[in-house]
Write an enzyme that holds these catalytic residues in place. Structure first.
Site, PDB file in Angstrom:
ATOM      1  N   HIS A 163      27.775  13.640  57.327  1.00  0.00           N
ATOM      2  CA  HIS A 163      27.754  14.092  56.014  1.00  0.00           C
ATOM      3  C   HIS A 163      27.125  13.507  54.971  1.00  0.00           C
ATOM      4  O   HIS A 163      27.538  13.295  53.964  1.00  0.00           O
ATOM      5  CB  HIS A 163      29.326  14.436  55.753  1.00  0.00           C
ATOM      6  CG  HIS A 163      30.103  15.085  56.756  1.00  0.00           C
ATOM      7  ND1 HIS A 163      30.017  16.706  56.666  1.00  0.00           N
ATOM      8  CD2 HIS A 163      30.813  14.697  57.662  1.00  0.00           C
ATOM      9  CE1 HIS A 163      30.767  16.914  57.912  1.00  0.00           C
ATOM     10  NE2 HIS A 163      31.212  15.851  58.381  1.00  0.00           N
ATOM     11  N   SER A 290       2.515   5.485  39.889  1.00  0.00           N
ATOM     12  CA  SER A 290       2.852   6.480  38.776  1.00  0.00           C
ATOM     13  C   SER A 290       1.826   6.157  37.738  1.00  0.00           C
ATOM     14  O   SER A 290       1.649   5.086  37.493  1.00  0.00           O
ATOM     15  CB  SER A 290       4.350   6.367  38.196  1.00  0.00           C
ATOM     16  OG  SER A 290       4.268   6.904  36.866  1.00  0.00           O
ATOM     17  N   LYS A 296       6.394   1.786  39.689  1.00  0.00           N
ATOM     18  CA  LYS A 296       6.712   2.895  40.831  1.00  0.00           C
ATOM     19  C   LYS A 296       5.765   2.655  42.018  1.00  0.00           C
ATOM     20  O   LYS A 296       4.669   2.273  41.815  1.00  0.00           O
ATOM     21  CB  LYS A 296       6.502   4.359  40.200  1.00  0.00           C
ATOM     22  CG  LYS A 296       7.617   4.627  39.231  1.00  0.00           C
ATOM     23  CD  LYS A 296       8.774   5.076  39.838  1.00  0.00           C
ATOM     24  CE  LYS A 296       8.699   6.425  40.235  1.00  0.00           C
ATOM     25  NZ  LYS A 296       9.838   7.024  40.703  1.00  0.00           N
ATOM     26  N   GLU A 303       6.787  12.379  51.890  1.00  0.00           N
ATOM     27  CA  GLU A 303       7.001  13.690  51.028  1.00  0.00           C
ATOM     28  C   GLU A 303       6.194  14.626  51.298  1.00  0.00           C
ATOM     29  O   GLU A 303       6.506  15.692  51.301  1.00  0.00           O
ATOM     30  CB  GLU A 303       6.948  13.332  49.369  1.00  0.00           C
ATOM     31  CG  GLU A 303       8.175  12.203  49.052  1.00  0.00           C
ATOM     32  CD  GLU A 303       7.865  11.790  47.314  1.00  0.00           C
ATOM     33  OE1 GLU A 303       8.183  12.429  46.777  1.00  0.00           O
ATOM     34  OE2 GLU A 303       7.494  10.811  47.190  1.00  0.00           O
TER      35      GLU A 303
END
Ligand code: ARG
Length: 483
Positions: A163, A290, A296, A303
């Protein structure tokens, strides 16, 4: 040149009273995507021609001309000199028309006892079979990369989650091996699909078989379409042979599962790389910056893999839907099988290649070692495991060994966790006297049980996370994958 096929730009035959419009030509043509089947198309034609000659259906000189013409066509395609024509609709008609242009009547005889219906089904199967073999070796590379990381991190502890809540400590090597299991099942699935893909439709002709005395088994053997026992593998019903694409559907289903495994791994890599976890680092060449936030480093590769999984699953849905309403036998709907299938293969192969390297690194020929795979950060991993009372089950098991029924032990430990939480300490940081208030059977030896390493070592059953078990599994996988 005035052969039948070239006249298709006007009409198929004397039967047609008007030419196709340009829009319809573009709508019905597949040559700009199915030309990638050219190798399979030539191989299938050569096997067919060889059999026609052996059966006395065409002459030996015609066969020789076909072989010569195809050699020329192969050279031209490889050199990028072959002129693909929209007017000739697909890869099959393009190659056949060029053959006839090169060798005359022998080229026109090639299509004896054959239809594009059994031809295209053969081409797709041959092409896919070879792609499955490539995918099999890419899956081995990926499993090896994961095994390398597993082996280097057997003793590294991270929190295991259920979980997404801290559950019990596990070995990072064990965690990697979970993915090795998934990819090994994927490899099994692809091997299964290959068996059913590697069967010959040719000889089914348009749909009913043919009146020529073909030797289909000879063609199958020439093309390497044989079963596990080495016997010719031939589709046994002509209607089924030209119409079903279930092999493409089950391939795409296997590819979807494989991408799904990649996607789950991606999700973990992305989480682990975020500052809140800090468990791993992915080499810079797999990340991007970025345009606005200078600090970043984004895990674009995992992804995108997660995103591309949706695309492959979409192709599976597309192929299933393509098939579902088709009456026997061949229907032009089936031309739509190619783009989803091709894109599935391309996406899966690129993803497997990039993941092997991103996880396991790249071979440095200088040192003979792989470099630049994921970096594992054991300190934040252990710290995270300490945060969530990951050894609470171990305390319960300890009490069971002292004679308590498990349910009572579970309750005692819940009270201990509640107390530790309110003091903001780990169970192992509670003094013995405090622990004993929860149950008098608790002794000094409890601290060994409460340690992460003690917890890990205790799970020493087959398939468990104890380092001893993890090493056994690594050895098994290495033997399975071979040198
Ligand atoms: N390009 C077609 C396909 O991909 C080849 C078979 C065409 N057959 C036909 N009868 N029109 O399915």
């Amino acid at each position: 040149m005035t052969n039948q096929l070239d006249k298709k730009s006007q009409a198929w035959s004397a039967l047609f009273s008007e030419p196709m419009s340009d829009l319809v030509k573009r709508y019905t043509a597949s040559v700009f995507f199915d030309q990638r089947l050219w190798r399979a198309d030539i191989a299938g034609s050569l096997a067919h021609a060889e059999m026609l000659a052996a059966q006395g259906i065409i002459s030996a000189p015609d066969h020789a001309s076909i072989v010569d013409g195809m050699a020329q066509i192969r050279t031209d395609i490889e050199a990028g000199r072959f002129e693909w024509k929209l007017d000739l609709e697909d890869v099959h008609l393009n190659i056949e028309a060029r053959l006839t242009q090169l060798v005359g009547d022998a080229g026109k005889r090639l299509h004896t006892g054959r239809s594009r219906n059994d031809q295209v089904a053969t081409d797709v199967r041959l092409w896919l079979r070879d792609e499955i073999d490539l995918i099999g070796s890419l899956l081995i590379d990926l499993q090896r990369s994961l095994l390398d990381v597993a082996e280097a991190n057997v003793d590294v502890i991270l929190p295991g989650f259920t979980h997404l809540q801290v559950a019990q400590p596990v070995s990072f090597g064990h965690h990697m091996l979970a993915y090795v299991e998934m990819f090994s099942r994927d490899a099994e699935r692809f091997a299964e699909v290959r068996r059913r893909t590697n069967r010959l439709p040719l000889g089914a002709a348009a749909l009913a078989g043919t009146s020529y005395p073909l030797d289909r088994e000879r063609v199958a053997r020439t093309l390497g379409m044989v079963d596990d026992a080495g016997h010719a593998a031939v589709c046994q019903n002509s209607l089924d042979a030209v119409s079903d694409r279930d092999f493409a559907i089950e391939f795409t289903a296997a590819a979807s599962l494989c991408m799904l495994h990649i996607s789950r791994m991606s999700e973990e890599l992305i989480l682990w790389m975020s500052q809140n976890f800090g468990f791993i680092h992915i080499a810079d060449r797999f990340t991007t910056g970025s345009s606005i936030m200078p600090q970043k480093k984004n895990p674009d590769v995992p992804e995108l893999a997660r995103g591309k999984t949706g695309r492959v699953v979409g192709h599976l849905m597309g192929l299933i839907t393509l098939m579902k309403g088709q009456p026997l036998a061949y229907n032009k709907d089936n031309q739509e099988d190619k783009e989803p299938l091709f894109d599935t293969v391309d996406t899966l192969k690129d993803t497997l290649r990039i993941f092997s390297e991103m996880v396991g690194g790249q071979l440095n020929p200088g040192t003979g070692h792989k470099e630049g795979g994921i970096t594992v950060n054991p300190i934040p991993m252990e710290a995270a495991a300490r945060k969530g009372y990951a050894t609470a089950t171990d305390l319960a098991d300890y009490l069971v060994k002292k004679g308590l029924p498990f349910r009572d032990a579970h309750e005692v430990v819940a009270h201990a966790v509640k107390a530790a939480t309110s003091h903001q300490v780990d169970l192992s940081e509670l003094p013995l006297a405090v622990l004993q208030e929860f149950h008098p059977a608790i002794g000094k030896d409890v601290y060994e049980v409460l340690s992460l390493r003690g917890s890990l070592n205790a799970r020493n059953t087959l398939g468990g996370t104890a380092p001893e078990q993890v090493r056994v599994q690594i050895g098994r996988h290495k033997t399975r994958l071979g040198p």
